[in-house]
Structures are given as C-alpha cells and as structure tokens.
Design an enzyme around this catalytic site. Structure first.
Site, PDB file in Angstrom:
ATOM      1  N   ASP A 103      -0.327  -1.617 -12.952  1.00 59.11           N
ATOM      2  CA  ASP A 103       0.274  -0.371 -12.464  1.00 59.11           C
ATOM      3  C   ASP A 103       1.652  -0.675 -11.872  1.00 59.11           C
ATOM      4  O   ASP A 103       2.036  -0.126 -10.851  1.00 59.11           O
ATOM      5  CB  ASP A 103      -0.633   0.273 -11.415  1.00 59.11           C
ATOM      6  CG  ASP A 103      -0.178   1.676 -11.022  1.00 59.11           C
ATOM      7  OD1 ASP A 103       0.431   2.360 -11.864  1.00 59.11           O
ATOM      8  OD2 ASP A 103      -0.424   2.083  -9.870  1.00 59.11           O
ATOM      9  N   ASP A 120       0.064  -3.686  -4.164  1.00 57.54           N
ATOM     10  CA  ASP A 120      -0.923  -2.798  -4.801  1.00 57.54           C
ATOM     11  C   ASP A 120      -1.478  -3.403  -6.090  1.00 57.54           C
ATOM     12  O   ASP A 120      -1.208  -2.929  -7.181  1.00 57.54           O
ATOM     13  CB  ASP A 120      -0.324  -1.412  -5.066  1.00 57.54           C
ATOM     14  CG  ASP A 120      -0.006  -0.666  -3.794  1.00 57.54           C
ATOM     15  OD1 ASP A 120      -0.611  -0.984  -2.756  1.00 57.54           O
ATOM     16  OD2 ASP A 120       0.848   0.233  -3.831  1.00 57.54           O
TER      17      ASP A 120
END
Length: 171
Positions: A103, A120
C-alpha cells in the site's frame, strides 16, 4: 475446541473475532518492521507490541512535532531528486527481501531529517509466494512514481518495475 471458537469468531466478525484479526495484523506488521529494520530498511525502529498496539520510534523534532508525510511536502528539485532516489533504494531493498509494501504511496512515507521512512506495513506482501505479488510490486512503484512525476521528475516506470521484479527474483 478453542481454535474452532476463534475461527468462528473471526469468520462471523464478532467483537472478539475482530480483535483477533486486529491482533494478527499487528503481529504481522511488527514482524515485518523488525525484519526490515534489521536489514537496514528505512522504517522506524519497532520498540514493542502489546496486543493490537505497536510502539515505534518517534520520528519528529525535539519539540514533539511529527515528521511530515511525503504527500505534505513541496520539495525543490534537488530534494525531490534525493527523495526519489531514496524511494527507489527502499523499494529495491524490500524487493531484495522478496517483499512489497502492499500500500505504498506518498501518504505512507514520512520524511525525517531529509530521510525517507516507510510506515504502515501491516499488509506487506511476499511477492514470490503471493500469486498477485508482482501486481503489488508494480502498484507500489506506480503510486510513488506518479507522485514524483506530478512534481516534475521524469521517471521510467516500466524500467523501475522491471528492475524491482529482477531484484525480487521474479525474472
């Protein structure tokens, strides 16, 4: 019996099941951060995990202001080129480990003291074992390349993707 209880809870998305799923994501992210930090990837130092919470090294200044996301910056040409080179090095390092961020975008990258830092990572992808691994690798490269291109850099995206695939052992 306990395992079947946990499996049913996760499948039915009960409160208990959602907590188990969240804990699995936290375990995966902490493991990925530890592995990547150990090999020298630009990620915050993973301090500890407690349940679904992960404690990371603080990236910011002495006054408590957090490092900005790449998406928040408006770097000049020299800094833009430096950040792009760092992004390519980071993606190559991950690919060399057989991984893609999963991502990666200008929103999942911090810039701390001129250094690019990936954040993340709960959805990190094994690009060899996952049948869609090459897609994740290409998507990560395209997301970052598009951000840099929109700020004036001329980027050979097909060449970047081919280099990452080669580094990951996909070609």
């Amino acid at each position: 019996m306990r395992r079947s209880r946990e499996t049913r809870a996760m499948a039915n998305r009960t409160g208990f099941g959602r907590n188990l799923i969240a804990e699995q994501w936290a375990v995966a992210e902490f493991h990925a951060l530890c592995r990547l930090w150990t090999v020298g990837a630009p990620v915050p130092y993973p301090v500890q995990r407690n349940g679904t919470e992960i404690l990371l090294e603080f990236l910011g200044d002495a006054h408590g202001h957090a490092a900005p996301r790449l998406a928040q910056l408006r770097p000049g040409p020299r800094e833009l080129t430096s950040l792009y080179r760092q992004a390519v090095e980071a993606m190559h390092l991950l690919a060399g480990e057989g991984l893609a961020h999963g991502d990666l975008s200008a929103y999942n990258v911090l810039v701390h003291d001129g250094r690019l830092m990936l954040i993340d990572l709960p959805q990190v992808v094994d690009v060899v074992a996952n049948p869609r691994g090459p897609e994740f690798l290409a998507r990560d490269a395209a997301n970052l390349a598009n951000w840099f291109t929109s700020r004036g850099l001329d980027i050979d995206l097909p060449g970047l993707i081919a280099g990452l695939e080669e580094r990951a052992g996909l070609k």
